[in-house]
Design a protein around this motif. Sequence first.
Motif, PDB file in Angstrom:
ATOM      1  N   SER A 219       4.907   5.127  -0.310  1.00 52.66           N
ATOM      2  CA  SER A 219       4.328   3.882   0.202  1.00 52.66           C
ATOM      3  C   SER A 219       3.912   2.935  -0.916  1.00 52.66           C
ATOM      4  N   TYR A 220       3.490   3.481  -2.063  1.00 53.21           N
ATOM      5  CA  TYR A 220       3.100   2.631  -3.194  1.00 53.21           C
ATOM      6  C   TYR A 220       4.314   1.885  -3.741  1.00 53.21           C
ATOM      7  N   LEU A 225       7.714  -3.115  -3.836  1.00 49.61           N
ATOM      8  CA  LEU A 225       9.002  -3.754  -3.575  1.00 49.61           C
ATOM      9  C   LEU A 225       8.856  -4.918  -2.595  1.00 49.61           C
ATOM     10  N   LEU A 226       8.022  -4.741  -1.588  1.00 49.13           N
ATOM     11  CA  LEU A 226       7.775  -5.824  -0.632  1.00 49.13           C
ATOM     12  C   LEU A 226       7.190  -7.047  -1.335  1.00 49.13           C
ATOM     13  N   ARG A 227       6.314  -6.800  -2.298  1.00 49.47           N
ATOM     14  CA  ARG A 227       5.726  -7.908  -3.051  1.00 49.47           C
ATOM     15  C   ARG A 227       6.739  -8.541  -3.998  1.00 49.47           C
ATOM     16  N   GLU A 228       7.464  -7.687  -4.720  1.00 49.43           N
ATOM     17  CA  GLU A 228       8.419  -8.186  -5.710  1.00 49.43           C
ATOM     18  C   GLU A 228       9.501  -9.040  -5.062  1.00 49.43           C
ATOM     19  N   LYS A 229      10.037  -8.579  -3.926  1.00 55.56           N
ATOM     20  CA  LYS A 229      11.130  -9.288  -3.255  1.00 55.56           C
ATOM     21  C   LYS A 229      10.624 -10.359  -2.297  1.00 55.56           C
ATOM     22  N   ARG A 230       9.321 -10.417  -2.092  1.00 58.05           N
ATOM     23  CA  ARG A 230       8.702 -11.401  -1.202  1.00 58.05           C
ATOM     24  C   ARG A 230       9.309 -11.326   0.204  1.00 58.05           C
ATOM     25  N   VAL A 231       9.325 -10.108   0.727  1.00 56.90           N
ATOM     26  CA  VAL A 231       9.893  -9.849   2.051  1.00 56.90           C
ATOM     27  C   VAL A 231       9.107 -10.594   3.127  1.00 56.90           C
ATOM     28  N   GLU A 248      -1.997  -0.505   1.212  1.00 59.71           N
ATOM     29  CA  GLU A 248      -2.196  -1.938   0.968  1.00 59.71           C
ATOM     30  C   GLU A 248      -3.664  -2.323   1.054  1.00 59.71           C
ATOM     31  N   GLN A 249      -4.367  -1.747   1.999  1.00 60.16           N
ATOM     32  CA  GLN A 249      -5.776  -2.095   2.183  1.00 60.16           C
ATOM     33  C   GLN A 249      -6.666  -1.485   1.112  1.00 60.16           C
ATOM     34  N   ALA A 250      -6.184  -0.430   0.478  1.00 61.34           N
ATOM     35  CA  ALA A 250      -6.975   0.219  -0.572  1.00 61.34           C
ATOM     36  C   ALA A 250      -6.807  -0.465  -1.912  1.00 61.34           C
ATOM     37  N   GLU A 251      -5.790  -1.313  -2.021  1.00 62.46           N
ATOM     38  CA  GLU A 251      -5.516  -2.012  -3.278  1.00 62.46           C
ATOM     39  C   GLU A 251      -6.053  -3.435  -3.242  1.00 62.46           C
ATOM     40  N   ALA A 252      -6.140  -4.012  -4.411  1.00 71.30           N
ATOM     41  CA  ALA A 252      -6.545  -5.421  -4.503  1.00 71.30           C
ATOM     42  C   ALA A 252      -5.388  -6.230  -5.062  1.00 71.30           C
ATOM     43  N   GLY A 253      -4.177  -5.864  -4.635  1.00 69.39           N
ATOM     44  CA  GLY A 253      -2.985  -6.509  -5.179  1.00 69.39           C
ATOM     45  C   GLY A 253      -2.664  -7.826  -4.498  1.00 69.39           C
TER      46      GLY A 253
END
Length: 332
Positions: A219-220, A225-231, A248-253
């Motif tokens: 999942s990480y 990949l979802l962020r990099e490719k801007r899905v 996703e909710q555990a990160e501050a990305g």
Amino acid sequence: DRIAISCGTEQLTYTELNAKANIVANRLLAAKAESEAGKGETMVALLLERNIDMVIGILGVVKVGYVYVPIDPEAPQDRIQYTLSDSGASLLLVNQGKEDMISLPQGKIYAIEHLYADEPDAAMGAERQANPDVSIAPQDALYIIYTSGTTGEPKGTIIEHECVVRLMHNDDMPFNFHEEDVWSLFAAYNFDVSVWEMYGALLYGGHLVVIPNDAKKDSYAFLDLLREKRVTVLNQVPSSFYNLMQVEQAEAGERLCVKHLIFAGEALQVGKLKAWHAKYPEMNIVNMYGITETTVHVTYKAITAEEIALDVNDVGKALPTLKIYILDGDKL
């Protein structure tokens, strides 16, 4: 010249994807001419890894009006052989180096990488990159997807071209898909949700991101990949998404660019989406329902704050061009 498909660091424009698919298509035509002069539908089995070649193979089969039969390369050997036999496949596309690992007594096996290898004759290469001159009717079969076989032998479901076109393009499409969209191809290609993902991206002129196996299982990595490719169009089985959501909710990305979050494949626990909807209130969250025999999706339901608060699991109403019938226990 727009990007049509990518996987890892590899990517192809629509021009490049079309050329490679045409080479596969024209060589499949030649292969059939050499091996069988009879008429009737030609079944082409695909035993391919998750990468761009997988999509090239599918499109090559489709372009000549043959019927593709996707098979999981990780399936047990007896399941693979059963599918090959039951489907009547006369041609089989595999990855390079796998030609001798499977048997097709009544047909021929080709490594897809060899089919579109560089053509030494420039004139012949240009000819093979041309769109094949083949007439395909809306009622012609497009693919055969086999069920899981949990209640007996797996059964092959035949779906026609017009069914997929109807699914993705109609007069009252409830989604505003367009060429700026970036779709993730997450589902296995022998699972019917992949039909929605792949044709959804390509028929709308968007960008199809093939999710590699390692990212599917992590999942990480998938989130990165979802962020990099801007899905922008994300299709998920609920159980897979719950894991992604927690990460996703555990990160501050960086925030995701997803505009359409579409669930299918199993029952959705709507109440679990409360925190997600609070973070992404602008995201179009949709629950869809359908089965392989009805071409992926039959119904859709927009999930709003109201449904989430009530924790109501609702499959919604019929997609345009379809009707649903609600029966009670006495009308079987």
